[in-house]
Write an enzyme that holds these catalytic residues in place. Sequence first.
Site, short mmCIF file in Angstrom:
data_model
loop_
_atom_site.label_atom_id
_atom_site.label_comp_id
_atom_site.label_asym_id
_atom_site.label_seq_id
_atom_site.Cartn_x
_atom_site.Cartn_y
_atom_site.Cartn_z
N LYS A 104 0.91 -1.20 -0.03
CA LYS A 104 -0.03 -0.01 -0.24
C LYS A 104 0.98 1.25 0.05
CE LYS A 104 -3.58 2.24 2.82
NZ LYS A 104 -4.61 1.89 3.96
N GLU A 118 10.57 -4.98 4.68
CA GLU A 118 10.51 -6.29 3.95
C GLU A 118 10.18 -6.53 2.52
OE1 GLU A 118 8.84 -5.23 6.54
OE2 GLU A 118 8.92 -6.56 8.47
N GLY A 136 -5.08 -2.25 5.13
CA GLY A 136 -4.22 -3.35 4.65
C GLY A 136 -4.94 -4.52 4.87
N LYS A 143 8.04 -0.68 12.16
CA LYS A 143 8.28 -0.24 11.09
C LYS A 143 9.65 0.49 11.23
CE LYS A 143 4.35 -1.07 7.92
NZ LYS A 143 3.34 -0.74 6.97
#
Length: 537
Positions: free
Chosen positions: A202, A208, A263, A500
Site C-alpha cells: 500500500k 520487508e 491493509g 516499521k
Amino acid sequence: MNEQAWKIVEQEIQRTRGSHLRELFAADPKRAKKFTASAAGWTLDYSKNRIDARLMKALVALAEDSGLRAGIEAMFTGEHINATEDRAVLHTVLRNFSGKPVFDKGRDVMPDVLEVRRRMADFANRVRTGEWRGFTGKRIKYVVNIGIGGSDLGPAMAYQALLPYSKRSLKCFFVSNIDATHLAEVLREVKADQTLFIVASKTFTTLETLTNAVSARAWLIGKLGSDAAVAKHFVAVSTNAAEVAKFGIDTANMFGFWDWVGGRYSLPSAIGLSLMLAIGPANFERMLKGYYEMDCHFRTAPFERNLPVLLGLLGILYHNGYGCESIAVLPYDQYLARLPAYLQQLDMESNGKSVDKDGNPVACTTGPIVWGEPGTNGQHAFYQLIHQGTRMIPCDFIGFCKSHNPIGDHHAKLFANFVAQTEALAFGKTADECRAEGVPEALVPHKTFAGNRPSNTLLADELTPKTFGALIALYEHKVFTQGFLWNVFSFDQWGVQLGKVLAGKVLKELTADATPALAHDSSTNALIERFRKAYSK
Ligand code: G6Q
C-alpha cells in the site's frame, strides 16, 4: 459499551451462570432452531452457547443502545471513522454492486474502483491466455506476490482457499518475510523467464517488501541478462505511484487502491491481483458478490438475526462477561488452513487497542487472542486443553456439507468429527456416564468431561468463491461490531507503524564500518556486539 445496557447483560449472565447446556437443551426441544440464523449461504447455529432468550435480548439491546446501527451506516457512507488517520473506511465499496455512488470527500469513488477492477481483469486475462508473455517470449507459469501483513495474508489465504477454482498451470507463491530464506526457497521453485512478480505494498515503503523486491529484481536481471526484462516480469499494487516509479516499475503496470482501504481489509482490492490471476476475473467477481451479500445483510438485517452482530455479541459475552481471553477458529476444511492466521491479523490488529476513541484507557478488556488450526489436525493436538483444561475457550467451528475432493468416505468422517466435537464440548461426559461404561473409580475424574464449553457452528453447502467472500465479510463485520461496542478505533495500527521504524537504528549499528558507541541497555548492547563479531568474519 453502553453502561446501562451492559449492566443488564451482566445481570442476565449472573442469572444464567449456573445453567448447563445439557439442561438448556433438555428444557427446550426447539433450542437449535431458536438460536440459528442464516445469510449469504451461511448458517450460524449458536445454540451451543451459554445463552437463553433473555440473555440474547439483553445483548441485542446492548448493540442497539450503543448506537451500532448508526455506526454501521457511518462506515458504509464514508464518514471518516478512522479518525486518527482522518480517513474513511470504505472497503465495502470494493464489492458494492448496488450501482449507487459512494462518496469520499465529496467525490464518488465507484468509477475508480470499477476502472481498477476492469484493468486487473484485462491484465489477468492476458496473462492467463498467454497473450502477456515474459521477456524471452515464454508464457507466465509462476506468480510471486511480494508483500507482507495485509498485502500478503489475504491473497495467500484466499489462493489456498480457492485452489479448486484456480488455473492449475499457473502457480502462485507468496514471499513476505525479510528472512532471505523465504525468497530464496521460492526462487528455487520458479523459472525466471516464466515468472511474474507482483510487488504488493500500500505504502511502497515497507522494509520487508522493498528488500525482497530489490533482491527479486536483481535475481531476474541476473538470470535474463537485461534490465529491460523488468517491464515484462514486474507489476505493482500500491497507493503510491511516485515510489512505484522510483523503484523502476512503469506505472502503466501498476494497479492502484486508496487510503480508505485498510491493509487487512484489502483482499477485494487490487491486493487480490494474484488471486484473480489464479482463479480468473469471473470467480473473483463471484467472491466479491459473496462479500456484498454479507455486507447487505450486516447493513439491513435486524440484530437478532444478523450474523456478524450475533458473532460479535457472543464474543463480548465471553470476553467481557466470562473473562475468556482467547477464541479458537477451527475450519474443518484443509483449504481454509490459513484462515486462522488471516483472522488473527484482522481481529488482533483491529481491536488490540487499550485507549478509547477519546484517548482514555478503555473501561473493559478488548481484542481477544485469536488462534486455531484446521480440523481434524487440532483434535490431535490442542483440543485436550479446550475439553478438559482450566480455561474456557469459545470456538468457531466452520464446515461444509460437500467436499471438493469426494474420495471414499473421507468427507463423512471429517463431518462426523466436526459435529461430534461441538457435541462433546457442550454436553461433556458425567462421572455417572463413565461409571456406567465400566470406568474404574480411580480413573473417573480423569475421564469425566465437564462440558458446557461454548461453540458456534458455521455451516455452508460448499466452499465456493461466493461462500468464501461472505465468510470473510462476516468476520470483518464481527470485528467492526466489537470494536464499535468497545469504543476503540478499529482501523488504525500504530503498533505496526512502530515496528516499521524500530529496527532502523539497530540496523545502522549492526552494519556500520566503525564500531558504534552503543547506548542501549546492557542486553541489547551485548546482542548487537555478538552479531557484529559474527558479521565481520
Ligand atoms: C494492515 C497493516 C499491515 C500492512 C503491512 C504492509 O492492516 O497496516 O499489516 O498491511 O505492514 O504494509 P504495506 O502494504 O504498506 O507494505
